[in-house]
Design an enzyme around this catalytic site. Sequence first.
Site, PDB file in Angstrom:
ATOM      1  N   TYR A  64       0.822  -1.224   0.000  1.00 25.26           N
ATOM      2  CA  TYR A  64       0.000   0.000   0.000  1.00 25.26           C
ATOM      3  C   TYR A  64       0.851   1.266   0.000  1.00 25.26           C
ATOM      4  CZ  TYR A  64      -3.817   3.179   1.292  1.00 25.26           C
ATOM      5  OH  TYR A  64      -4.739   4.197   1.314  1.00 25.26           O
ATOM      6  N   LYS A 105       1.110   4.317  -2.907  1.00 20.16           N
ATOM      7  CA  LYS A 105       0.715   5.714  -2.698  1.00 20.16           C
ATOM      8  C   LYS A 105       1.903   6.660  -2.876  1.00 20.16           C
ATOM      9  CE  LYS A 105      -3.677   5.038  -1.919  1.00 20.16           C
ATOM     10  NZ  LYS A 105      -4.690   5.541  -2.860  1.00 20.16           N
TER      11      LYS A 105
HETATM   12  N1  LIG Z   1     -10.539   5.624   4.061  1.00 23.63           N
HETATM   13  C1  LIG Z   1      -9.355   6.072   4.427  1.00 23.63           C
HETATM   14  O1  LIG Z   1      -9.053   6.175   5.620  1.00 23.63           O
HETATM   15  C2  LIG Z   1      -8.347   6.473   3.414  1.00 23.63           C
HETATM   16  C3  LIG Z   1      -7.218   7.162   3.846  1.00 23.63           C
HETATM   17  C4  LIG Z   1      -6.269   7.534   2.916  1.00 23.63           C
HETATM   18  C5  LIG Z   1      -6.443   7.236   1.588  1.00 23.63           C
HETATM   19  N2  LIG Z   1      -7.551   6.542   1.187  1.00 23.63           N
HETATM   20  C6  LIG Z   1      -7.691   6.245  -0.231  1.00 23.63           C
HETATM   21  O2  LIG Z   1      -8.927   6.707  -0.693  1.00 23.63           O
HETATM   22  C7  LIG Z   1      -9.376   5.906  -1.771  1.00 23.63           C
HETATM   23  C8  LIG Z   1     -10.816   5.458  -1.505  1.00 23.63           C
HETATM   24  O3  LIG Z   1     -10.829   4.713  -0.307  1.00 23.63           O
HETATM   25  P1  LIG Z   1     -12.178   4.367   0.475  1.00 23.63           P
HETATM   26  O4  LIG Z   1     -11.856   4.485   1.900  1.00 23.63           O
HETATM   27  O5  LIG Z   1     -13.312   5.140  -0.087  1.00 23.63           O
HETATM   28  O6  LIG Z   1     -12.309   2.834   0.123  1.00 23.63           O
HETATM   29  P2  LIG Z   1     -13.604   1.982  -0.290  1.00 23.63           P
HETATM   30  O7  LIG Z   1     -13.176   0.565  -0.239  1.00 23.63           O
HETATM   31  O8  LIG Z   1     -14.783   2.411   0.486  1.00 23.63           O
HETATM   32  O9  LIG Z   1     -13.815   2.436  -1.806  1.00 23.63           O
HETATM   33  C9  LIG Z   1     -12.939   2.093  -2.823  1.00 23.63           C
HETATM   34  C10 LIG Z   1     -13.752   1.990  -4.097  1.00 23.63           C
HETATM   35  O10 LIG Z   1     -12.862   1.701  -5.183  1.00 23.63           O
HETATM   36  C11 LIG Z   1     -13.490   0.726  -6.003  1.00 23.63           C
HETATM   37  N3  LIG Z   1     -12.485  -0.045  -6.724  1.00 23.63           N
HETATM   38  C12 LIG Z   1     -11.571  -0.919  -6.205  1.00 23.63           C
HETATM   39  N4  LIG Z   1     -10.836  -1.442  -7.195  1.00 23.63           N
HETATM   40  C13 LIG Z   1     -11.292  -0.890  -8.353  1.00 23.63           C
HETATM   41  C14 LIG Z   1     -10.939  -1.042  -9.726  1.00 23.63           C
HETATM   42  N5  LIG Z   1      -9.956  -1.899 -10.071  1.00 23.63           N
HETATM   43  N6  LIG Z   1     -11.601  -0.322 -10.650  1.00 23.63           N
HETATM   44  C15 LIG Z   1     -12.608   0.523 -10.289  1.00 23.63           C
HETATM   45  N7  LIG Z   1     -12.979   0.704  -9.014  1.00 23.63           N
HETATM   46  C16 LIG Z   1     -12.342  -0.003  -8.054  1.00 23.63           C
HETATM   47  C17 LIG Z   1     -14.255  -0.164  -5.010  1.00 23.63           C
HETATM   48  O11 LIG Z   1     -15.275  -0.899  -5.678  1.00 23.63           O
HETATM   49  C18 LIG Z   1     -14.787   0.865  -4.037  1.00 23.63           C
HETATM   50  O12 LIG Z   1     -16.051   1.343  -4.427  1.00 23.63           O
HETATM   51  C19 LIG Z   1      -8.390   4.750  -1.895  1.00 23.63           C
HETATM   52  O13 LIG Z   1      -7.458   5.051  -2.898  1.00 23.63           O
HETATM   53  C20 LIG Z   1      -7.691   4.762  -0.538  1.00 23.63           C
HETATM   54  O14 LIG Z   1      -6.389   4.256  -0.627  1.00 23.63           O
HETATM   55  C21 LIG Z   1      -8.510   6.156   2.063  1.00 23.63           C
END
Ligand SMILES: NC(=O)c1ccc[n+]([C@@H]2O[C@H](COP(=O)([O-])OP(=O)(O)OC[C@H]3O[C@@H](n4cnc5c(N)ncnc54)[C@H](O)[C@@H]3O)[C@@H](O)[C@H]2O)c1
Length: 264
Positions: free
Chosen positions: A169, A173
Amino acid sequence: MDELVAAARRVPSLFDLHGKTAIVTGATGGLGQGISLALAAAGANLALVDLAEERLRPLAESITTEFGVTSEGFAANVADEAEISAMTRRVAEKHGVIDILVNCAGVAVLGPALDMPIEEWRRGMRINLEGTFICCREAGRVMVSQGWGKIVNISSVRGSQGRSGYTSYAPSKAGVNLLTKSLACEWASHGVNVNAIAPIFIRTELNAAFLDEPDTRRDIIARIPIGRLGKVEDLFGAVLYLASPASDFVTGAVLYVDGGWTAA
Ligand SMILES: NC(=O)c1ccc[n+]([C@@H]2O[C@H](COP(=O)([O-])OP(=O)(O)OC[C@H]3O[C@@H](n4cnc5c(N)ncnc54)[C@H](O)[C@@H]3O)[C@@H](O)[C@H]2O)c1
C-alpha cells in the site's frame, strides 16, 4: 487596484463547477461517494466509475435528484486500459470535454511482507498506481488537447510514511505522489493541473475492521493532533479547491488532510 478589485469580485465563483464535467473513480466507495456529492453540489455533471453496475445506478440517480446535475455510472476497472479508454471516449463524446478527474479507486493490500504472495503485492500496485496512471493518461489525452483540466489523485499519508504491514500500500501511494508531480510538470504548459490529496484514516469499508478495534482506534486518535479520525466531509474543501479555478496556480502538490498527523 481596479484589476485587483475585479479579481476579488470573482472570489465567490472561484469554487463554482456549474457546467463542468467530472469523472470520479471508486465512486461508490466511502470517499468516492462523498467526493461525488461535493462535486455535484458545486454544479458539476458526473461520470461515476466503479466495478459494479448495480451500485452505480442508484448513486447516479440520487445525485441527479438531489443536485439537478447529470450523473451517469460506468462499470469499469481502472486497471483495464480498454475499459478506461472506452469510458473516457464516451464521456468526451457526450459532454464535449472532460474538465475534472478524481482518482479515488483503491484497495488496501496489507499484511506481513514475509507472507505476501507477489500476486497480492502486485494487485495493490496495479489498482492504486497503475490504475491511477491509466485514468490520468486517458483523461489527460482529452484535457491536453482541449488545453485545460484538473486532476486530483487520492493518495494517503502512507505515501510518505512507512508502516509495518504496508509494503504494497505505502509504495503504491508514494508512486501516486510522484506520478502526480511528474504529470504536473509534463502537462503544466497545457493548462492541466495535477495534484493529490493525502488523507489520514476515515472510516470506510476499506478500513472499518481495523478501525473498529478499540485499542487501535484509541492509539491512532492519540497520534492525531486535532484529536479525532477524519470524516468524509473533511475532504470536501480540499477536493473543491483542487478541482476548481481557485487552484489555477497550484500543480504537483500533495495536500495533507490529516488533522496534523504528518506535522507531529
Ligand atoms: N478511508 C481512508 O481512511 C483512506 C485514507 C487515505 C487514503 N484513502 C484512499 O482513498 C481511496 C478510496 O478509499 P475508500 O476508503 O473510499 O475505500 P472503499 O473501499 O470504500 O472504496 C474504494 C472503491 O474503489 C473501487 N475499486 C476498487 N478497485 C477498483 C478497480 N480496479 N476499478 C474501479 N474501481 C475499483 C471499489 O469498488 C470501491 O467502491 C483509496 O485510494 C484509498 O487508498 C482512504
